[in-house]
Scaffold this active site. Structure first.
Site, PDB file in Angstrom:
ATOM      1  NE  ARG A 149      -3.357  -2.371   2.990  1.00 30.89           N
ATOM      2  CZ  ARG A 149      -2.970  -3.433   3.145  1.00 30.89           C
ATOM      3  NH1 ARG A 149      -1.910  -3.505   3.775  1.00 30.89           N
ATOM      4  NH2 ARG A 149      -4.386  -4.147   3.751  1.00 30.89           N
ATOM      5  CE  LYS A 173      -6.757  -0.967   5.974  1.00 30.13           C
ATOM      6  NZ  LYS A 173      -7.930  -1.126   5.249  1.00 30.13           N
ATOM      7  CG  HIS A 246      -4.863   1.610  -3.655  1.00 33.03           C
ATOM      8  ND1 HIS A 246      -3.937   0.912  -2.125  1.00 33.03           N
ATOM      9  CD2 HIS A 246      -6.181   0.432  -3.728  1.00 33.03           C
ATOM     10  CE1 HIS A 246      -4.448  -0.030  -1.558  1.00 33.03           C
ATOM     11  NE2 HIS A 246      -5.677  -0.828  -2.316  1.00 33.03           N
ATOM     12  NE  ARG A 249      -3.376  -3.445  -1.197  1.00 29.74           N
ATOM     13  CZ  ARG A 249      -2.313  -4.457  -0.305  1.00 29.74           C
ATOM     14  NH1 ARG A 249      -1.314  -4.082  -0.703  1.00 29.74           N
ATOM     15  NH2 ARG A 249      -3.656  -4.800  -0.008  1.00 29.74           N
ATOM     16  CG  HIS A 272      -5.237  -8.663   0.755  1.00 28.88           C
ATOM     17  ND1 HIS A 272      -6.171  -8.758  -0.299  1.00 28.88           N
ATOM     18  CD2 HIS A 272      -6.477  -7.649   1.067  1.00 28.88           C
ATOM     19  CE1 HIS A 272      -6.306  -8.045  -1.465  1.00 28.88           C
ATOM     20  NE2 HIS A 272      -6.463  -6.907  -0.543  1.00 28.88           N
ATOM     21  CE1 TYR A 281      -6.816  -5.972  -6.901  1.00 27.92           C
ATOM     22  CE2 TYR A 281      -6.825  -7.563  -5.108  1.00 27.92           C
ATOM     23  CZ  TYR A 281      -6.281  -5.814  -5.345  1.00 27.92           C
ATOM     24  OH  TYR A 281      -6.027  -5.250  -4.564  1.00 27.92           O
TER      25      TYR A 281
END
Length: 302
Positions: A149, A173, A246, A249, A272, A281
């Site tokens: 990210r 995150k 992004h 990414r 994730h 994706y």
């Protein structure tokens, strides 16, 4: 009976301390609770235990009357469901009026990505004989080569990069940490930038930093700064599609899956928590799969 604000404070402390939720996410929870508590006050509901299915239906009707998107409504329901689950755990409420409520289906936007031809233009646009050009080259090779990210890229420190085994230590995150590999192109770009361009940029300031990516004044780059740099590179490369950090990414994930990478490996690389976040994706690879089918199946075409 405690005031609603006290319940909110208890819940925020729980999210911050026990769940390690980011400050940004806590702001959303806080706002959702404020909206709900304002509604309860308007409806003269003075106790959380007085919220039943009827009250919940009126609340949802109000949300839809405000023409909120299904995604926004879903988030508010999810926030309140988590809040009541915590209240129930603490013995403050005797049930969860949101537990049986079905979340409205949301249309997940399909992420866009760059084709290899567009990427090549970006890789060729920087003047790598100059410090800023070396930085820009290292920046785009890192973003595309690792799929991290933009916030993780901004937070990258010199000590996080291990050139001996080609990995980066990433703080993601929710304070989640992971190791991400990088390839030869990123390695060359980073080594050139760190040993040459970055050292020159760092000479412009007295306060030294171990941040990898610096601005023209020798200070650590911000997320906005990274976006500005990328926009300038896109402009110089004469690429007509909109590109944001992004998107690199998205491109990383798409290209990995197109080349046969396992979905769970890509999930791990992206950081994730849920596989469903990575599965989106797979939708953008359908054109690729169709092309392979048309080229490979003996009865796919005349």
């Amino acid at each position: 009976m405690r005031h609603f604000a006290e319940y909110s404070k208890l819940f925020m402390e729980y999210l911050q301390i026990e769940k390690n939720v980011s400050p940004y996410t806590i702001q959303f929870y806080q706002k959702d609770l404020e909206i709900f508590f304002a509604f309860l006050k308007q409806e003269l509901v003075q106790d959380l235990n007085d919220v039943d299915s009827r009250v919940v239906r009126v609340f949802l009707t109000n949300l839809y009357d405000e023409q909120l998107s299904r995604r926004s409504v879903s988030r508010k329901i999810s926030s309140l469901r988590s809040f009541y689950k915590f209240m129930e755990r603490e013995g403050i409420t005797e049930g969860n009026p949101f537990v049986q409520l079905t979340l409205p289906k949301t249309n997940k936007p399909v992420p866009t990505f760059l084709y290899k031809e567009e990427l090549e233009k970006l890789f060729d646009v920087s003047d790598t004989t100059k410090p800023l050009g070396q930085r820009n080259q290292a920046l785009i090779e890192t973003l595309y080569g690792t799929g991290i990210r933009v916030s993780e890229c901004r937070g990258l420190r010199l000590g996080d990069i291990d050139f001996s085994i080609g990995t980066m230590f990433i703080r993601g995150k929710g304070r989640k940490e992971r190791y991400v590999p990088f390839g030869r192109f990123a390695e060359i770009a980073l080594e050139t930038y760190i040993n040459e361009g970055r050292a020159e940029l760092l000479d412009k300031v007295n306060d030294k930093t171990d941040a990898v990516f610096l601005n023209a004044r020798g200070k650590p780059l911000t997320e906005r700064g990274i976006s500005t740099i990328l926009n300038k590179m896109v402009e110089d490369a004469a690429i007509t599609v909109h590109v944001h950090p992004h998107k690199l990414r998205h491109t990383f994930a798409t290209h990995m899956l197109n080349e046969g990478a396992d979905l769970r490996i890509v999930q791990e690389l992206l950081g994730h928590e849920n596989l469903s976040s990575t599965q989106i994706y797979t939708h953008v690879t359908k054109d690729y799969l169709r092309d392979v089918y048309l080229k490979s199946h003996p009865r796919a075409k005349d």
